[in-house]
Design an enzyme around this catalytic site. Structure first.
Site, mmCIF file in Angstrom:
data_model
loop_
_atom_site.group_PDB
_atom_site.id
_atom_site.type_symbol
_atom_site.label_atom_id
_atom_site.label_comp_id
_atom_site.label_asym_id
_atom_site.label_seq_id
_atom_site.Cartn_x
_atom_site.Cartn_y
_atom_site.Cartn_z
ATOM 1 N N LYS A 111 0.841 -1.212 0.000
ATOM 2 C CA LYS A 111 0.000 0.000 0.000
ATOM 3 C C LYS A 111 0.872 1.256 0.000
ATOM 4 C CE LYS A 111 -4.116 -1.728 -0.134
ATOM 5 N NZ LYS A 111 -4.452 -2.865 0.660
ATOM 6 N N LYS A 194 -2.657 -12.325 -7.826
ATOM 7 C CA LYS A 194 -3.998 -12.738 -7.391
ATOM 8 C C LYS A 194 -5.102 -11.837 -7.958
ATOM 9 C CE LYS A 194 -4.746 -9.933 -3.379
ATOM 10 N NZ LYS A 194 -5.613 -9.711 -2.288
ATOM 11 N N LYS A 197 -9.812 -6.698 -5.893
ATOM 12 C CA LYS A 197 -10.626 -5.539 -6.245
ATOM 13 C C LYS A 197 -9.738 -4.416 -6.751
ATOM 14 C CE LYS A 197 -14.067 -6.491 -2.725
ATOM 15 N NZ LYS A 197 -14.192 -6.395 -1.276
HETATM 16 P P1 TYM Z 1 -10.889 -8.868 1.326
HETATM 17 O O1 TYM Z 1 -12.157 -8.086 1.339
HETATM 18 O O2 TYM Z 1 -9.774 -8.387 0.475
HETATM 19 O O3 TYM Z 1 -11.176 -10.357 0.928
HETATM 20 C C1 TYM Z 1 -12.172 -11.105 1.602
HETATM 21 C C2 TYM Z 1 -11.792 -12.567 1.641
HETATM 22 O O4 TYM Z 1 -11.543 -13.035 0.324
HETATM 23 C C3 TYM Z 1 -10.255 -13.643 0.250
HETATM 24 N N1 TYM Z 1 -9.648 -13.337 -1.051
HETATM 25 C C4 TYM Z 1 -9.001 -14.233 -1.800
HETATM 26 N N2 TYM Z 1 -8.754 -15.541 -1.595
HETATM 27 C C5 TYM Z 1 -8.080 -16.193 -2.561
HETATM 28 N N3 TYM Z 1 -7.661 -15.616 -3.734
HETATM 29 C C6 TYM Z 1 -7.897 -14.312 -3.985
HETATM 30 N N4 TYM Z 1 -7.517 -13.773 -5.125
HETATM 31 C C7 TYM Z 1 -8.585 -13.552 -2.981
HETATM 32 N N5 TYM Z 1 -8.978 -12.253 -2.890
HETATM 33 C C8 TYM Z 1 -9.619 -12.139 -1.693
HETATM 34 C C9 TYM Z 1 -9.456 -13.024 1.393
HETATM 35 O O5 TYM Z 1 -8.444 -13.904 1.826
HETATM 36 C C10 TYM Z 1 -10.503 -12.814 2.455
HETATM 37 O O6 TYM Z 1 -10.661 -13.984 3.223
HETATM 38 N N6 TYM Z 1 -8.844 -7.481 5.649
HETATM 39 C C11 TYM Z 1 -9.746 -8.428 5.052
HETATM 40 C C12 TYM Z 1 -11.146 -8.376 5.637
HETATM 41 C C13 TYM Z 1 -11.150 -8.645 7.095
HETATM 42 C C14 TYM Z 1 -11.069 -9.933 7.701
HETATM 43 C C15 TYM Z 1 -11.101 -9.685 9.109
HETATM 44 C C16 TYM Z 1 -10.958 -11.230 7.210
HETATM 45 C C17 TYM Z 1 -11.242 -7.716 8.075
HETATM 46 N N7 TYM Z 1 -11.193 -8.340 9.289
HETATM 47 C C18 TYM Z 1 -11.022 -10.735 10.020
HETATM 48 C C19 TYM Z 1 -10.895 -12.283 8.130
HETATM 49 C C20 TYM Z 1 -10.911 -12.018 9.511
HETATM 50 C C21 TYM Z 1 -9.829 -8.113 3.570
HETATM 51 O O7 TYM Z 1 -9.478 -7.038 3.140
HETATM 52 O O8 TYM Z 1 -10.371 -9.091 2.811
#
Ligand code: TYM
Length: 328
Positions: A111, A194, A197
């Site tokens: 970031k 990967k 978004k």
């Molecule tokens: P976020 O919103 O980026 O993604 C949500 C979930 O999707 C999974 N994910 C992926 N898994 C595999 N391949 C990919 N290309 C891929 N893109 C996204 C992420 O691993 C995630 O499980 N910070 C977190 C949100 C969060 C969270 C938490 C998650 C906040 N607090 C506590 C678990 C526990 C996030 O930005 O995820």
């Protein structure tokens, strides 16, 4: 019953990475665990979204969450900012998190590289807020994709540090809930790492067959294998990884054989991949619209989720405050 916590940021739309990395697993486990799934709107504040857009973003993700199969009768589904206890735990845990270790996390470095003009403290302590989400419900398991592995490790470190410092076993150490052999990393269609978004390389759950097919047909490939049984370069491996998520093992084997004897036609592979992705996304997409329109239902889900989440959060916070020495 053991507890599971997981969340998804409240920006944009859910994509196949979210679905195969996390969501699909949420759906599978809600029968066997005490599950808390939430929309991480506090986390999304790091990028300063417009207040007027906020409600619609949360509603979009909530509707997509529910359309993908989360059941508010079985799981606690809530919005992170509806649970102020999380912010208090975040303060307590911030005292145990060191600048050096936070600066070393891959997501922070990434970031900083991409947005050097907005390196705020919330970005640095992003993993501490995540740890608060997880420890708030004293979770045993967290279903996440490969990209969140390091953040989960920080949650474990903070749980251990808290318990050691205050000499109380308040928090269990949360582990990644792994399906299959490894944590999943869903690749993008642009040949790089990967699907994400912010990477702009996603296939979204709200997209129709035409849009999905167009994206898949444009996926980056190379000029084809020249030696039998050669190793696949990353761009091609990515297509096979996606295929293995949405297609039958027979289909994957068919294209593997074609690759191995150098007779593969990428056009055929992409057509099959597009058709199987559409098949997987279609029933979810068809539910999204109706759920999104049903404001009463969405409000009911978040009200019910907030109540259940706050009850669990208050119980944990009581233990944490007592351990710290606040209770008189
Ligand atoms: P976020 O919103 O980026 O993604 C949500 C979930 O999707 C999974 N994910 C992926 N898994 C595999 N391949 C990919 N290309 C891929 N893109 C996204 C992420 O691993 C995630 O499980 N910070 C977190 C949100 C969060 C969270 C938490 C998650 C906040 N607090 C506590 C678990 C526990 C996030 O930005 O995820």
């Amino acid at each position: 019953m053991e507890t599971v916590v997981s969340g998804i940021r409240s920006t944009g739309h859910l994509h196949l990475g979210n679905y195969f990395g996390a969501l699909r697993n949420f759906v599978a486990i809600q029968e066997q665990y005490n599950c808390y799934f939430f929309i991480a709107d506090l986390h999304s504040l790091t990028t300063h979204p417009k207040p007027g857009d906020f409600h619609a973003s949360v509603k979009t993700i909530l509707a997509e969450y529910l359309a993908a199969g989360l059941d508010p009768e079985k799981s606690t589904i809530f919005v992170q900012s509806d649970v102020p206890e999380i912010s208090e735990l975040y303060v307590l845990l911030n005292m145990l998190a060191y600048k050096g270790e936070l600066e070393r996390t891959a997501s922070f470095k990434d970031k900083v590289r991409k947005n050097p003009e907005n390196v705020n403290a919330g970005l640095l302590t992003y993993p501490v807020l995540m740890a608060s989400d997880i420890l708030m419900h004293r979770a045993n398991w967290v279903p996440v994709g490969k990209d969140q592995e390091q953040h989960l490790e920080i949650a474990r470190v903070l749980a251990r540090r808290f318990n050691n410092l205050y000499n109380e076993e308040v928090f269990p150490e949360p582990k990644a809930l792994v399906f299959g052999k490894n944590l999943v990393k869903v690749p993008g269609l642009d040949g790089s790492g990967k699907m994400g978004k912010s990477e702009g390389n996603g296939i979204y759950l709200f997209e129709d067959d035409k849009a999905i097919t167009k994206k898949v047909m444009k996926a980056v490939t190379d000029s084809g294998p020249t030696e039998p049984n050669s190793e696949k370069p990353e761009v091609i491996q990515n297509l096979f990884t996606l295929l293995s998520l949405v297609s039958t093992p027979d289909t994957v084997q068919y294209f593997d054989e074609k690759w191995n004897d150098c007779s593969i036609r990428y056009g055929d592979l992409k057509k099959q991949l597009a058709a199987d992705i559409c098949e997987c996304v279609r029933p979810i997409r068809e539910r999204i619209d109706a759920i999104y329109q049903d404001e009463d239902y969405l409000n009911r889900v978040t009200r019910m989720g907030c109540e259940k989440a706050r009850e669990s959060a208050a119980a944990t916070l009581k233990l944490a405050r007592k351990a710290v020495g606040f209770s008189r």
